[in-house]
Scaffold this active site. Structure first.
Site, PDB file in Angstrom:
ATOM      1  N   PRO A  21     -17.880  43.736  64.662  1.00  0.00           N
ATOM      2  CA  PRO A  21     -16.992  44.223  63.658  1.00  0.00           C
ATOM      3  C   PRO A  21     -16.413  42.388  63.643  1.00  0.00           C
ATOM      4  CG  PRO A  21     -16.673  44.170  66.107  1.00  0.00           C
ATOM      5  CD  PRO A  21     -18.175  44.445  65.680  1.00  0.00           C
ATOM      6  N   MET A  22     -15.678  41.565  62.737  1.00  0.00           N
ATOM      7  CA  MET A  22     -15.454  40.546  62.862  1.00  0.00           C
ATOM      8  C   MET A  22     -14.294  40.037  61.829  1.00  0.00           C
ATOM      9  SD  MET A  22     -18.785  38.320  62.644  1.00  0.00           S
ATOM     10  CE  MET A  22     -19.888  39.057  60.955  1.00  0.00           C
ATOM     11  N   GLN A  78     -12.558  49.328  63.155  1.00  0.00           N
ATOM     12  CA  GLN A  78     -11.904  49.462  65.135  1.00  0.00           C
ATOM     13  C   GLN A  78     -10.704  48.596  64.694  1.00  0.00           C
ATOM     14  OE1 GLN A  78     -12.296  45.014  66.504  1.00  0.00           O
ATOM     15  NE2 GLN A  78     -14.166  46.528  67.799  1.00  0.00           N
ATOM     16  N   CYS A 108     -11.290  41.310  71.866  1.00  0.00           N
ATOM     17  CA  CYS A 108     -10.616  39.961  71.158  1.00  0.00           C
ATOM     18  C   CYS A 108      -9.884  38.877  72.594  1.00  0.00           C
ATOM     19  CB  CYS A 108     -10.040  40.158  70.556  1.00  0.00           C
ATOM     20  SG  CYS A 108      -8.869  38.976  69.380  1.00  0.00           S
ATOM     21  N   ASP A 210     -25.567  36.312  70.619  1.00  0.00           N
ATOM     22  CA  ASP A 210     -26.203  35.169  69.767  1.00  0.00           C
ATOM     23  C   ASP A 210     -28.013  36.150  68.829  1.00  0.00           C
ATOM     24  OD1 ASP A 210     -24.665  34.260  71.328  1.00  0.00           O
ATOM     25  OD2 ASP A 210     -25.608  34.443  73.088  1.00  0.00           O
ATOM     26  N   ARG A 233     -22.461  36.970  63.743  1.00  0.00           N
ATOM     27  CA  ARG A 233     -22.727  35.296  63.322  1.00  0.00           C
ATOM     28  C   ARG A 233     -23.825  35.079  62.405  1.00  0.00           C
ATOM     29  NH1 ARG A 233     -20.656  31.813  68.583  1.00  0.00           N
ATOM     30  NH2 ARG A 233     -21.931  33.973  69.103  1.00  0.00           N
TER      31      ARG A 233
END
Ligand SMILES: Cc1cc2nc3c(=O)[nH]c(=O)nc-3n(C[C@H](O)[C@H](O)[C@H](O)COP(=O)(O)O)c2cc1C
Length: 338
Positions: A21-22, A78, A108, A210, A233
Site C-alpha cells: 500500500p502506498m 487498507q 503510517c 527495501d 518503492r
C-alpha cells in the site's frame, strides 16, 4: 519455498509477492499498470490507505478511492483511523464493495495521522488496537490483515507482541515494515526483526522494506523466513519487478526493460490516470512517476528537470517524445530495473 504462495484465510495468494500500500501511489491506475507490466507474477495488490472518517461520513472523494476493476482480484483495501465503531463501520463498507481482504494501517508515521490516534500511534495503544481488531473481525466475513512497523521507536520495539495479539483475535496475516515509526524511511528495514515475528506466530507474515531487485527479494526472504514480500518503492521505480523475481526463480533471466518499454509504460499510465482523475491530478501523478522512472536513464538529470517544469500531461508526453526521438537515446536504463 517461502514466497511461492500463501493463504490469507480463504484467499489464495500466488505468488506471495504483494504490491505494498502506498498513499498517493497505489490507486487504481497504478495497480493496473503494475498488473499489466508484471501480469500474474503479482499475487495481491493493496490500495492506498483510506480514511475511515471519510468513508463513514460519505465523503465522495474518499469513496472514489474504493474503485477497482474486476481484473484486480485478489485485492486488499487498507483503511486507517482510530475510532472503534467507525473502523468497524468502514470495514463493512469496504467489504460490501466485493474486495477480497480488509487491511488495517498500523504503521503510517505522518503527524496528521498519528496525532488523531491512527497509523503507527496504534502501536502505542495496544489495548485500544485490540478492541478495534475484535470489533472489525466481528463485522467481517472476509479476511482481516494488519500492517505494522517494528515499534514506535528503538526503546519500544513491540512487533512480536502486536502480531501475537492480532493472531489471538483472528487477524489472518500480519505485514511488518522493518522500521520504527521514528525512523520514518531512514536507515535499513530490519529483516531480522521481521524474522522474529515470523517465528512467533502461526499466521502468515509478509516482510516489507527495501526489496528493489531480484537479489534483494531472495536475500530478504531467506534471511527472515517470511511467507512473502510486500514491494513498494521498488515497484514504483520498476513495475516489472514482480515478473523479474518470478522469472529468476524459474531460472530465467529477464533483461531490464528497455527505455522504449519504460516510456511506453508511462504513456499507458497516463491513459489509466485519465480514466479516473481530472487532468490536474493526472499531470501531478504522472510527473512523480516519470521522475522516478527516468532516474536510471543516461542524461536523466536534464530530462527530470524538463519533466518537473511541465504543467500538463500533454506537455509531459511531448517531453518524453522529444527525448525518445533523439539519436543518442539509450537502449536500456541502468540501475533501478536490475
Ligand atoms: C509514497 C509512500 C506511501 C506509503 N503509503 C502507505 C500506506 O498508505 N499504507 C501503508 O501501510 N504503508 C504505506 N507506505 C509504506 C510501504 O507500504 C512500505 O511498507 C515501505 O515503503 C517500505 O517498503 P519499500 O521499501 O518496498 O517501499 C508508503 C510508502 C511510500 C514510499
Amino acid at each position: 519455498m517461502s514466497g511461492d504462495r500463501l493463504s490469507i484465510g480463504s484467499v489464495d495468494v500466488e505468488p506471495a509477492l504483494v504490491l505494498a500500500p502506498m498513499s498517493g501511489v497505489t490507486d487504481q491506475a497504478f495497480r493496473r499498470l503494475v498488473r499489466e507490466c508484471s501480469g500474474d507474477a503479482v499475487g495481491l495488490v493493496v490500495s492506498e490507505f483510506i480514511s475511515i472518517e471519510g468513508l463513514t461520513r460519505n465523503d465522495i472523494k474518499t469513496h472514489r478511492m474504493l474503485r477497482y476493476d474486476a481484473g484486480e482480484h485478489p485485492i486488499s483495501i487498507q483503511i486507517f483511523g482510530s475510532d472503534i465503531d467507525r473502523m468497524a463501520e468502514a470495514a463493512a463498507l469496504v467489504q460490501a464493495t466485493g474486495v477480497d481482504i480488509v487491511d488495517i494501517n498500523c504503521g503510517c508515521p505522518a503527524p496528521k495521522v498519528v496525532r488523531k490516534g491512527g497509523g503507527a500511534e496504534l502501536l502505542r495503544r495496544i489495548t485500544h488496537l485490540e478492541r478495534i481488531l475484535r470489533q472489525v473481525r466481528r463485522e467481517l466475513s472476509i479476511p482481516l490483515t494488519l500492517k505494522i512497523r517494528t515499534g514506535w521507536d528503538e526503546e519500544s520495539i513491540n512487533c512480536v507482541e502486536v502480531a501475537q495479539m492480532a493472531e489471538s483475535v483472528g487477524v489472518e496475516l500480519v505485514a511488518v515494515h522493518g522500521r520504527t515509526r521514528m525512523q520514518l524511511y531512514h536507515g535499513a528495514s530490519d529483516w531480522d526483526r521481521i524474522g522474529e515475528v515470523k517465528r512467533a506466530v502461526s499466521i502468515p507474515v509478509l516482510g516489507s522494506g527495501d526489496v528493489v531487485s531480484v537479489a534483494t527479494a531472495r536475500e530478504r526472504l531467506e534471511r527472515s523466513g517470511a511467507d512473502g514480500l510486500l514491494i513498494g518503492r521498488g515497484a514504483m521505480a520498476n513495475p516489472w519487478i514482480f515478473r523479474q523475481i518470478v522469472a529468476s526463480r524459474r531460472g530465467l533471466e529477464v533483461p531490464a526493460p528497455t527505455v522504449t518499454e519504460r516510456l511506453a509504460a508511462l504513456r499507458r499510465y497516463r491513459d489509466l490516470l485519465d480514466e479516473i482523475y481530472p487532468t490536474k491530478v493526472t499531470a501531478a501523478r504522472l510527473r512523480g512517476m516519470t521522475c522516478r522512472t527516468v532516474k536510471g536513464f543516461p542524461g536523466s538529470a536534464h530530462l527530470r528537470e524538463a519533466v518537473t517544469r511541465t504543467r500538463s500531461a500533454d506537455e509531459l508526453i511531448a517531453v518524453l517524445d522529444e527525448f525518445e526521438s533523439r539519436p543518442q537515446a539509450p537502449a536500456r536504463a541502468s540501475g533501478a530495473a536490475a
